[in-house]
Design an enzyme around this catalytic site. Structure first.
Site, PDB file in Angstrom:
ATOM      1  N   GLU A  89       3.210 -10.678  25.499  1.00 36.33           N
ATOM      2  CA  GLU A  89       3.646  -9.640  26.223  1.00 36.33           C
ATOM      3  C   GLU A  89       2.970  -9.883  27.642  1.00 36.33           C
ATOM      4  OE1 GLU A  89       5.325  -6.901  25.673  1.00 36.33           O
ATOM      5  OE2 GLU A  89       5.925  -8.204  23.831  1.00 36.33           O
ATOM      6  N   SER A 454      -0.966  19.994 -33.284  1.00 36.76           N
ATOM      7  CA  SER A 454      -2.251  20.260 -33.768  1.00 36.76           C
ATOM      8  C   SER A 454      -3.429  19.655 -32.976  1.00 36.76           C
ATOM      9  CB  SER A 454      -2.322  19.074 -34.894  1.00 36.76           C
ATOM     10  OG  SER A 454      -1.284  19.301 -36.059  1.00 36.76           O
TER      11      SER A 454
END
Length: 804
Positions: A89, A454
């Site tokens: 850049e 159960s």
């Protein structure tokens, strides 16, 4: 002289151009500079940071926000990463004062040639100015403002401060803002973990993040990466060897969000709780929420649930391809596969060729794989010519990678849920609301109201202990016919459909005897039992006062079962599950801290400590020689729990614990249907529980439950349950000191147990049997809901409760 003349003409032209550029620039500076925006926004940098959710020990599990950001300090950025950014850049970043003048002249010339379109020349400082204060329009006036702002920024910030702002603010595609967020998005790593090839990929993104990111186009990404690496080599930031290695390093991209451990259901629970408390600001204010989850616990739960769901699905065979594409044209295949997602490692693929010995398949992104040998075994029936669900070219299948090899698999239809809690505080340690959040967002732990079968019996047995029954009480396991309230007869049976006659309650619970549980409930009364079980956190509206209550024909969620079983595990106290430990703001300041009441320290006592101890002892028998005996393979003697299976194996449960952790596992279909013959709670839910408990308790010693005052140990006859001095057919048993049985006469009539001073009719009205299928799919979601269910979620933060 001629040479001198040819040199002087371009030089003169360049000077003139510079003067032409500088004069209007100077005039513009005089007029615009005083009106430039304040730099306070940069000085007090507060970007829109998303809400992040963590485990108790700091593992990231979720993120919610408009922008995906992760801030990083400049000294935490690897040196090579900074050099890659500068190379791509602004290679003179540390030399200029915000503006590259040669580049500006070049841009001005382009402006004249292209009719007002300005290009290039943006330094890192100028990009920071644009990102904070300006638009992206390419006009001369915007460029002037950008240059002036760059000067102003350079006079107010150091180079490292400017670079840090750039690294955190720049948009890099796929909702990722800043290099740390981009690193997590594309590679599933933190910035400091990247290799040189990956750093070059990220450094190349600012120029065109939507085009150069590796998810959008791997070829364009690679081209840009090569440019960045070339610049780094030219600037001597890397050696030739580093350059060559980076060029050959494959770019491995991840396509899902980066999290340390999978806990999407809890992350969504946190998001809902936070939004309710703080509103929409949670998506931008950078708050962090630390849950009560433990990373290792959550990982163990996730693996256990995944493995057992897949094991169940494979036991029931291959169902055939998911669909078919109209053509093997790569464009057509890519288009179809783009709408499908990999779920728990099950990748969608298009079959290119198929035979009984080999299948060639096409994966998203142009990858091709070959499946053969054991990888074909699961789907072998669909590779036969006579198959009704034949795999042919164009078929869409699911494949799974196992090491270096691939195998054909499929997405399971069955669902499962798992939750574990600390019984002392109620802190949720692990929670999986389903097989995969992306496939089904319905949270079965807090939203699925199912029959527990159960696994509900321990609450009935606990109620009976307070009525004078003991583990040695003998009740008849024999056929029973009862009026069903609709003019018919109800004849309950056991899963094995065999009767053993008179037996002690300890053995009846271990073997999950239904007829014993029903007779026990008849003896204590359904209304009493309904009121009693509310001590464990259940609402009376969930528990109809019918005899079917004994078999778990009630409506509960897995989280409620965790709350209920915690009462047994912690010695008799009710603690509410919670999942948020603390909330901190962006700066680390604590906004909220949980202070849960604890068992024995502020929590309400709801059952006698003796009751909790004896029930734990009885449920340890379930593990030691009963329906959950498989858990003895874990090599522990402090485990207790109860299996649960509803009629026709619609729901499978296991609820179990030791003094440190309570864990609940469930499996079933969203639209209730039988799991299949033999698919009981012991076969489908217990293995999930065992995987989790085996992992989190590994290497820890057994924790015996202390015997509370008022409990005595006596030797009894195994057949009669009465006191015995004989060493033959005898055993030790626990009793309340006031309920020790006598000698000679039976303590309880096996057919009709009646306590002193109590009159209990043999036949109580059964009432209408609650529907077996208590859940139904919600419209359009394909997930399970219940129309009459009370609110499903527990409080995220613990609240103070009165001392019991």
């Amino acid at each position: 002289m001629k040479l001198s003349r040819w040199v002087s003409i371009p030089l003169f032209t360049a000077v003139v151009l510079v003067v032409i550029a500088v004069i209007p620039l100077g005039l513009a500076a005089t007029l615009v500079y005083p009106r430039l925006p304040s730099l306070e926004t940069m000085r007090h940098y507060h970007p829109k940071v998303p809400l992040r959710v963590y485990t108790e020990d700091g593992a990231l599990i979720g993120e919610f926000g408009v922008e995906n950001r992760a801030l990083v300090k400049i000294d935490q950025v690897p040196k090579l990463m900074k050099e890659a950014i500068i190379s791509a850049e602004d290679d003179r970043f540390y030399k200029h004062h915000g503006v590259d003048y040669i580049g500006v002249v070049r841009a001005a010339l382009a402006d004249l040639v292209n009719g007002g379109k300005v290009e290039g020349a943006s330094t890192i400082t100028m990009q920071v100015a644009r990102n904070f204060f300006l638009s992206n329009e390419k006009t001369f006036s915007r460029k002037i403002s950008e240059v002036l702002l760059a000067w102003k920024i350079e006079h107010n910030f150091t180079k490292d401060q400017i670079l840090e702002l750039y690294i955190n603010q720049i948009y890099l595609g796929q909702r990722a803002y800043g290099f740390e967020a981009a690193s997590e998005t594309y590679f599933g790593k933190h910035l400091k973990q990247l290799n040189l090839a990956e750093m070059a990929v990220l450094a190349g993104l600012p120029k065109a993040p939507s085009s150069f990111n590796p998810i959008a186009s791997l070829s364009r990404c690679r081209e840009r990466q090569h440019y960045v690496l070339g610049r780094m080599l030219a600037l001597k930031y890397i050696t030739n060897t580093q350059y060559e290695v980076a060029l050959k390093t494959p770019i491995i991209v991840r396509h899902a969000h980066f999290f340390d451990v999978r806990a999407n259901y809890v992350a969504e629970m946190v998001r809902e709780a936070m939004y309710s408390k703080y509103g929409p600001s949670i998506y931008t204010s950078g708050m962090k929420v630390y849950t009560t989850l433990r990373r290792a616990d959550q990982a163990a739960a996730d693996v256990g649930l995944h493995d057992e769901v897949m094991a169940y699905d494979h036991r029931h065979g291959y169902r055939g391809p998911e669909g078919k594409v109209s053509s093997l044209d790569p464009v057509v295949m890519e288009d179809r596969l783009s709408g499908l997602y990999a779920i728990q490692g099950l990748e969608p693929a298009v079959v290119l060729s198929a035979s009984a010995k080999r299948v060639e398949a096409y994966l998203q992104g142009g990858r091709k794989i070959w499946i053969k040998g054991a990888g074909l075994s699961f789907a072998s029936s669909s590779l036969k010519v006579s198959s009704n669900h034949r795999i042919v070219p164009g078929s869409i299948i699911r494949v799974e990678r196992l090491g270096k090899f691939w195998q054909i698999s499929q997405l399971p239809l069955v669902e499962a849920a798992f939750v574990s809690v600390d019984p002392k505080t109620g802190a949720i340690l692990a929670l999986d609301g389903g097989f995969d959040y992306s496939a089904n967002k319905f949270n079965h732990v807090i939203q699925a109201w199912r029959q527990p079968g159960s696994s509900f019996k321990p609450f009935i047995y606990s109620a009976a202990l307070e009525k004078g029954f003991t583990p040695a009480s003998v009740i008849n396991d024999s056929p029973l016919s009862l009026p069903n309230g609709s003019g018919g007869i109800w004849q309950p049976k056991d899963y094995e459909d065999n009767f053993e006659g008179p037996m002690r309650l300890r053995d009846a619970l271990a073997k999950s005897k239904n007829l014993v549980a029903i007779r026990l409930l008849m003896a204590i009364g359904t209304k009493y039992a309904q009121n009693y079980v509310t001590r464990f956190g259940f609402s009376p509206s969930q528990i109809p006062d019918y005899l079917t209550m004994a078999l778990g024909a009630v409506s509960v969620t897995p989280l409620q079962m965790a709350e209920g079983y915690s009462v047994f595990a912690n010695g008799g106290y009710l603690v509410k599950p919670y999942f948020i430990d603390r909330i901190v703001d962006e700066s680390g300041r604590v906004l909220s801290q949980s202070h849960p009441v604890q068992a024995g320290k502020g929590a309400q006592r709801v059952i006698d400590a003796r009751n909790a101890f004896i029930m734990t002892s009885m449920m340890q028998s379930v593990v030691q020689y009963g329906t959950a005996a498989a858990a003895m393979s874990l090599g522990r003697h402090d485990l207790a729990g109860k299996t649960g299976t509803t009629n026709q194996q619609v729901d499978g449960w296991f609820c179990g614990y030791n003094p440190k952790v309570v864990a609940i596992a469930w499996m079933g279909f969203d639209k209730p249907q039988p799991l299949g013959r033999g698919e009981t709670g012991a076969n489908v839910a217990l293995p999930i529980w065992m995987h989790y408990m085996g992992s989190v308790l590994k290497g820890t010693p057994d924790i015996p439950m202390p015997v509370p005052p008022g409990v005595v140990v006596a030797q009894i006859d195994k057949t009669t349950g009465l006191l015995s001095d004989s060493p033959v057919n005898s055993m030790s048993e626990f009793f309340y000191q006031e309920y020790v049985p006598g000698r000679g006469a039976p303590a309880m009539n096996p057919e009709q147990p009646v306590l002193p001073g109590q009159s209990v009719p043999l036949m109580q009205p059964l009432g209408p049997v609650p529907p077996e299928e208590v859940t139904q799919p919600s419209s359009g979601s394909g997930t399970s809901t219940t129309s009459h269910a009370p609110p499903a979620t527990e409080a995220p933060w613990p609240s103070s409760r009165p001392n019991g």
